[in-house]
Motif scaffolding. Sequence first.
Motif, short mmCIF file in Angstrom:
data_model
loop_
_atom_site.label_atom_id
_atom_site.label_comp_id
_atom_site.label_asym_id
_atom_site.label_seq_id
_atom_site.Cartn_x
_atom_site.Cartn_y
_atom_site.Cartn_z
N LYS A 90 29.93 77.36 41.98
CA LYS A 90 28.58 77.94 42.02
C LYS A 90 27.66 77.08 42.87
O LYS A 90 26.87 77.56 43.66
CB LYS A 90 28.01 78.06 40.60
CG LYS A 90 28.65 79.15 39.77
CD LYS A 90 28.11 79.11 38.37
CE LYS A 90 28.91 80.03 37.46
NZ LYS A 90 28.50 79.91 36.06
N LYS A 91 27.84 75.75 42.68
CA LYS A 91 26.99 74.83 43.44
C LYS A 91 27.31 74.94 44.92
O LYS A 91 26.43 74.95 45.76
CB LYS A 91 27.21 73.40 42.95
CG LYS A 91 26.57 73.12 41.60
CD LYS A 91 26.97 71.78 41.08
CE LYS A 91 26.39 71.54 39.69
NZ LYS A 91 26.89 70.33 39.06
N ALA A 92 28.61 74.99 45.19
CA ALA A 92 29.03 75.10 46.59
C ALA A 92 28.50 76.39 47.20
O ALA A 92 28.16 76.46 48.37
CB ALA A 92 30.54 75.06 46.67
N ASN A 93 28.40 77.40 46.34
CA ASN A 93 27.90 78.69 46.80
C ASN A 93 26.48 78.59 47.36
O ASN A 93 26.18 79.13 48.42
CB ASN A 93 27.92 79.64 45.61
CG ASN A 93 28.46 80.98 46.04
OD1 ASN A 93 28.91 81.14 47.16
ND2 ASN A 93 28.42 81.94 45.12
N ILE A 94 25.65 77.89 46.62
CA ILE A 94 24.24 77.78 47.06
C ILE A 94 24.17 76.90 48.32
O ILE A 94 23.37 77.17 49.22
CB ILE A 94 23.34 77.23 45.92
CG1 ILE A 94 21.84 77.52 46.22
CG2 ILE A 94 23.50 75.74 45.70
CD1 ILE A 94 21.43 78.86 45.76
N ASP A 95 25.04 75.89 48.38
CA ASP A 95 25.09 75.06 49.59
C ASP A 95 25.46 75.92 50.79
O ASP A 95 24.84 75.85 51.85
CB ASP A 95 26.14 73.95 49.44
CG ASP A 95 25.71 72.89 48.43
OD1 ASP A 95 24.63 73.07 47.83
OD2 ASP A 95 26.47 71.93 48.23
N LEU A 108 25.26 79.12 51.12
CA LEU A 108 24.22 80.10 51.44
C LEU A 108 23.21 79.52 52.43
O LEU A 108 22.87 80.14 53.44
CB LEU A 108 23.50 80.53 50.14
CG LEU A 108 22.26 81.38 50.34
CD1 LEU A 108 22.63 82.76 50.82
CD2 LEU A 108 21.47 81.47 49.03
N PHE A 109 22.77 78.28 52.15
CA PHE A 109 21.76 77.67 53.02
C PHE A 109 22.37 77.21 54.35
O PHE A 109 21.75 77.35 55.40
CB PHE A 109 21.10 76.48 52.29
CG PHE A 109 20.02 76.94 51.35
CD1 PHE A 109 18.70 77.07 51.79
CD2 PHE A 109 20.31 77.27 50.03
CE1 PHE A 109 17.72 77.50 50.92
CE2 PHE A 109 19.33 77.71 49.17
CZ PHE A 109 18.02 77.83 49.61
N ARG A 110 23.58 76.66 54.25
CA ARG A 110 24.20 76.15 55.49
C ARG A 110 24.40 77.28 56.49
O ARG A 110 24.05 77.17 57.66
CB ARG A 110 25.54 75.49 55.16
CG ARG A 110 26.15 74.74 56.35
CD ARG A 110 27.50 74.17 56.00
NE ARG A 110 27.44 73.30 54.84
CZ ARG A 110 28.48 72.96 54.09
NH1 ARG A 110 29.66 73.45 54.37
NH2 ARG A 110 28.35 72.17 53.06
N GLY A 119 23.08 80.31 56.34
CA GLY A 119 21.85 81.05 56.60
C GLY A 119 20.95 80.38 57.63
O GLY A 119 20.26 81.04 58.41
N LEU A 144 15.13 81.48 53.70
CA LEU A 144 15.85 80.27 53.26
C LEU A 144 15.11 79.01 53.68
O LEU A 144 15.01 78.04 52.93
CB LEU A 144 17.27 80.26 53.84
CG LEU A 144 18.21 81.36 53.33
CD1 LEU A 144 19.51 81.36 54.12
CD2 LEU A 144 18.50 81.16 51.84
N ALA A 198 24.28 69.08 51.85
CA ALA A 198 24.76 70.46 51.95
C ALA A 198 24.75 71.00 53.38
O ALA A 198 25.63 71.77 53.77
CB ALA A 198 23.91 71.35 51.06
N ILE A 199 23.76 70.59 54.17
CA ILE A 199 23.65 71.16 55.52
C ILE A 199 24.35 70.26 56.54
O ILE A 199 25.12 70.73 57.36
CB ILE A 199 22.17 71.35 55.93
CG1 ILE A 199 21.38 72.05 54.83
CG2 ILE A 199 22.07 72.08 57.28
CD1 ILE A 199 21.72 73.50 54.59
#
Lengths: 439, 186
Positions: A4-9, A11-13, A15, B119, B138-139
């Motif tokens: 789930k955490k990776a999912n949000i990461d 999403l932003f990466r 996006g 975002l 993350a990025i």
Amino acid sequence: MVEKKANIDLLFRKGLDDLEILPPVGTWNNIYPVIRKRQKPYMLLRSAALIAVLISISFLAYKWSREISTSLQNSFIVRDEESTRTRIDNFNPVIIRQEAVVFNPAESHVRTTVPGIPEPEAVTARESNQEIIVVPVSANSYPGFNLAGHADNNMIRIADYQPVKDYSEPYGVIEVIPGNPAGNGKARWSLSAIASPSYYLKSVYGTDDISGQINSYEKPRMSYSGGIGFAYKINDRLSVQSGLFYTSVGQEIENIYSYAGFRPYDNTKNHHNFEVLTSGGMIYTDNRDVFLLDNGGERVITKFTNDVFDPAKASLLYLNNTLHQAFSYLEMPLILRYKLIDKDLDFNLIGGFSYNMLINNSVYTYVNGSKYQVGETEGLNPLMVSSSLGMGLEYNLSRKISLNLEPTFRYYLNPFSQTQAVKTHPYSFGLFSGLSYRF
Amino acid sequence: MPETVNIIKGCIAGNRRDQELLYRRHAPRLYAVCLQYSDNDEEARDILQDGFIKIFENLINFKNEGSFEGWMRRIIVNTALEKYRSRHNLYRVDDIDLIPEPDADPDNEDYSGLEAIDLLNIIRELPPKYRMVFNLYAIEGYAHKEISRMMKISEGTSKSNLSRARLILQKKVSLYTGMNKKVVNG
């Protein structure tokens, strides 16, 4: 949970991956002056580096000269007769180095009466050293040597006896020099033939776009200078030099595309169709068959602009994308030369001015290795004044001939061209070398 | 259009046209990165300006190994980090206890309505410390060990900041998507 955490990461990466937003207007204008300001110290660093190199070379030359001098002083070693007899079997008491010694080429034999000692070879003459002390020569002035055969006005110096390595007995150092040690009748004039490759650089003044274009697309081409110089020795240290030199300088102007075959389209009555703005002045074409195009820049001024005439559609013949700008000058220098070190290898400081008369200027491009005339540069200063600073290494091959090596920095005091838009001050580094003949 | 290699050469030579060309070509992408790391537009612009000055100064050291865009991006991120370090004492880190747990399950959320600009806005609402760690991890793909060294914090703090950042982001994403649905339905 990890997924789930990776999912949000993710999403932003993903996006934000291709997001582009235009920066506020004027941001670039704030960046550019800072870049320019920070680039300036490079000029100072270059100058500092040049000075450091000159000092280093001077120091090395000085050290080298000292070593040679020391070697010369120890080159004519004589052992007194008594000790020669005792050590004759394992020691050659007379040591002469050819490059080290003496005087009159015709009479340069030093004869010894010491039994078993080989006679020294004839040696090349060299100029007297003013620092040594001299005494008149006589047959009895130095035991063990028969100096007969030398003229009366020859002088001999017998230095202090000094112990030589590995031998406890004292040995003398003698140096025989021509008479007239005060220097009367010495050669005061010299004639030299020197030449140098030179590397020209320039500083361009101007902050607008066109100055930037000019600066970035111009490269100096290898230049050369050569001629005959004469010098007069005012005293032992100072001399003044002049002469006549031919200097060829120039530069390459990149990204100017030239085409041939334009004559059928040339319907103007002007004497030129194209003008090219360069740091060396404005180029005017005088070849009516040539078509010029600045690739993306604004240096070419013409009414045959891209929207009016397309060389590709007109099937013009592409020649080259670089123009060569060449200038020739006749140079008359007035140079002062100060001798810092006066040994076999002399070291001089050189400084002065030169007047440079423009005698030729042309602009051309190359097609298959052959020159193709384009035009010439207008607005050049017909008379340039340059200042020179350098150092000279002078190696005495003989009493009359010397080999010169002179790294020289030259700065032109007046602008290269009279074009108002851009002012340039060229400067150059050259390595002059040649031979001098004293008389 | 000039090749990037030629533009880089021109920039190293101090050619203003090439420098401007490089700026025009890459500034929009890099400005988005600056916004991602900053509190406001003014700070983002400062980062972009300082970053481009460093890019021009260091172009001579670019060895053509790897992506040029990636190299520029790293300079921009480092510039943002320096800016953050110079100010971090001024920031107060929000207490995690004040941040409620997200109601929605992120796996079942529909993010299709979220635009890139949404975002970006969400990420900029994060407290600076969380935002920095989230961006770097993350990025940009840095590990906690690297982040701890870059931000001068412990690895544990880095992990905890990341965890908190994720919680806030999930909550905000849910709010965004929920609001969008309401707008669509309403």
